[in-house]
Write a protein that holds these residues in place. Structure first.
Motif, PDB file in Angstrom:
ATOM      1  N   UNK A 148      55.204 -48.905  40.230  1.00 22.70           N
ATOM      2  CA  UNK A 148      55.514 -47.646  39.515  1.00 22.70           C
ATOM      3  C   UNK A 148      54.676 -46.443  40.205  1.00 22.70           C
ATOM      4  N   UNK A 149      53.613 -46.760  40.664  1.00 20.03           N
ATOM      5  CA  UNK A 149      52.849 -45.678  41.436  1.00 20.03           C
ATOM      6  C   UNK A 149      53.303 -45.215  42.435  1.00 20.03           C
ATOM      7  N   UNK A 150      53.953 -46.075  43.617  1.00 22.64           N
ATOM      8  CA  UNK A 150      54.600 -45.882  44.610  1.00 22.64           C
ATOM      9  C   UNK A 150      55.981 -44.936  44.379  1.00 22.64           C
ATOM     10  N   UNK A 151      56.620 -45.371  43.266  1.00 20.02           N
ATOM     11  CA  UNK A 151      57.944 -44.638  43.053  1.00 20.02           C
ATOM     12  C   UNK A 151      57.541 -43.325  42.584  1.00 20.02           C
ATOM     13  N   UNK A 152      56.635 -42.982  42.160  1.00 21.15           N
ATOM     14  CA  UNK A 152      56.289 -41.567  41.916  1.00 21.15           C
ATOM     15  C   UNK A 152      57.305 -41.020  40.731  1.00 21.15           C
ATOM     16  N   UNK A 153      57.486 -41.735  39.846  1.00 23.94           N
ATOM     17  CA  UNK A 153      58.362 -41.294  38.938  1.00 23.94           C
ATOM     18  C   UNK A 153      57.706 -40.170  37.803  1.00 23.94           C
ATOM     19  N   UNK A 154      58.363 -39.445  37.201  1.00 21.25           N
ATOM     20  CA  UNK A 154      58.032 -38.580  36.329  1.00 21.25           C
ATOM     21  C   UNK A 154      57.834 -39.365  34.948  1.00 21.25           C
ATOM     22  N   UNK A 155      58.591 -40.416  34.520  1.00 27.34           N
ATOM     23  CA  UNK A 155      58.547 -41.065  33.647  1.00 27.34           C
ATOM     24  C   UNK A 155      58.322 -42.768  33.805  1.00 27.34           C
ATOM     25  N   UNK A 156      57.418 -43.285  33.014  1.00 23.48           N
ATOM     26  CA  UNK A 156      57.235 -44.773  33.191  1.00 23.48           C
ATOM     27  C   UNK A 156      57.538 -45.428  31.782  1.00 23.48           C
ATOM     28  N   UNK A 157      58.385 -46.361  31.908  1.00 20.63           N
ATOM     29  CA  UNK A 157      58.796 -47.310  30.821  1.00 20.63           C
ATOM     30  C   UNK A 157      58.220 -48.780  30.990  1.00 20.63           C
ATOM     31  N   UNK A 158      57.282 -49.112  30.028  1.00 22.51           N
ATOM     32  CA  UNK A 158      56.798 -50.589  30.162  1.00 22.51           C
ATOM     33  C   UNK A 158      57.268 -51.114  28.901  1.00 22.51           C
ATOM     34  N   UNK A 159      57.772 -52.309  29.083  1.00 24.22           N
ATOM     35  CA  UNK A 159      58.266 -53.302  27.920  1.00 24.22           C
ATOM     36  C   UNK A 159      57.317 -54.350  27.773  1.00 24.22           C
ATOM     37  N   UNK A 160      56.526 -54.369  26.651  1.00 19.45           N
ATOM     38  CA  UNK A 160      55.410 -55.312  26.441  1.00 19.45           C
ATOM     39  C   UNK A 160      54.618 -55.699  27.679  1.00 19.45           C
ATOM     40  N   UNK A 161      53.932 -54.784  28.250  1.00 20.91           N
ATOM     41  CA  UNK A 161      53.002 -54.946  29.490  1.00 20.91           C
ATOM     42  C   UNK A 161      52.033 -56.048  29.186  1.00 20.91           C
ATOM     43  N   UNK A 162      51.529 -56.146  27.941  1.00 19.08           N
ATOM     44  CA  UNK A 162      50.415 -56.724  27.858  1.00 19.08           C
ATOM     45  C   UNK A 162      50.344 -57.977  27.202  1.00 19.08           C
ATOM     46  N   UNK A 163      51.507 -58.821  27.292  1.00 24.53           N
ATOM     47  CA  UNK A 163      51.667 -60.218  26.326  1.00 24.53           C
ATOM     48  C   UNK A 163      51.283 -60.994  27.443  1.00 24.53           C
TER      49      UNK A 163
END
Length: 244
Positions: A148-163
């Motif tokens: 995500x960092x290298x994509x340099x997107x304005x919006x970041x969507x994370x689906x259950x990242x801590x499971x």
């Protein structure tokens, strides 16, 4: 800003997955999307991304969402990712450059420097040449955040990242996301651990097929809204100690 108007999603049997969801979300923010199993949390992200068939409109920064998809970095649930795919950590992270560089084009040294910097940000630089299949769940999730960092997107969507990840990786990811928010990013996280909502999110969205509430965490993460979403039994145990 993300604005959703009358978002409806139905399963193949015509049962509603989401029903008339309306909201506007202005960043920068880290917003948690919470609700019981089957509430439509993941489905909402997929509807905004135009991954699932849906009715209604989504506007991002004044344009139809379909014209702004390159501005969104998306990390799906780990269950939907093939860990056995033969790719190294740095190659996986480099996939984040493709919206700007294009598929099947050789990366220049600048892009590889961005990949290296992103891996350093999440503490995974020493694993750059490892196969992703060699990583733990937490390590792999950190690699996806680096992408995500290298994509340099304005919006970041994370689906259950801590499971299913370790506490060290969870802490590094949250610290990285906070830095991204401070840089002006808008981050949406589907989340299930209610005990961490108040410490993780400045805004929260509560769903149960319909939108129950959305707003600042201290105003929205309240007992009345949680009961509407989860039912009375949510307060039988000690799972939610601070909501009032």
């Amino acid at each position: 800003m993300i604005t959703c108007e009358n978002i409806n999603v139905s399963y193949s049997n015509q049962a509603k997955a989401l029903e008339d969801v309306n909201f506007s979300l202005e960043g920068p923010t880290i917003t948690g999307i919470i609700g019981p199993n089957g509430a439509g949390k993941s489905t909402l992200l997929k509807a905004i991304l135009n991954i699932v068939p849906h009715n209604g409109n989504t506007v991002i920064d004044g344009q139809a969402a379909t014209k702004r998809l390159s501005s969104i970095a998306y990390v799906e649930q780990k269950s939907g990712i093939d860990f056995t795919f033969p790719i190294t950590v740095k190659e996986c992270v480099s996939l984040g450059t493709y919206p700007a560089v294009g598929l099947f084009k050789r990366l220049k040294s600048k892009q590889w420097e961005d990949v290296k910097a992103a891996l350093m940000e999440v503490g995974m630089e020493e694993y750059a040449d490892r196969q992703i299949s060699e990583l733990s769940g937490g390590q792999f999730q950190r690699v996806l955040v680096a992408r995500c960092l290298v994509q340099q997107a304005d919006y970041i969507f994370l689906d259950e990242p801590f499971v299913g990840i370790d506490s060290v990786s969870e802490g590094i990811i949250m610290q990285t996301l906070q830095q991204l928010k401070n840089q002006g990013k808008t981050i949406l996280i589907v989340h299930h651990d209610l005990s961490k909502v108040e410490s993780y999110f400045d805004q929260v969205m509560i769903l149960n097929k319909k939108l129950i509430a959305v707003g600042k965490t201290e105003e929205t993460f309240r007992k009345k809204n949680l009961i509407r979403a989860y039912g009375d039994t949510i307060f039988i145990g000690e799972e939610v100690r601070h909501a009032s």
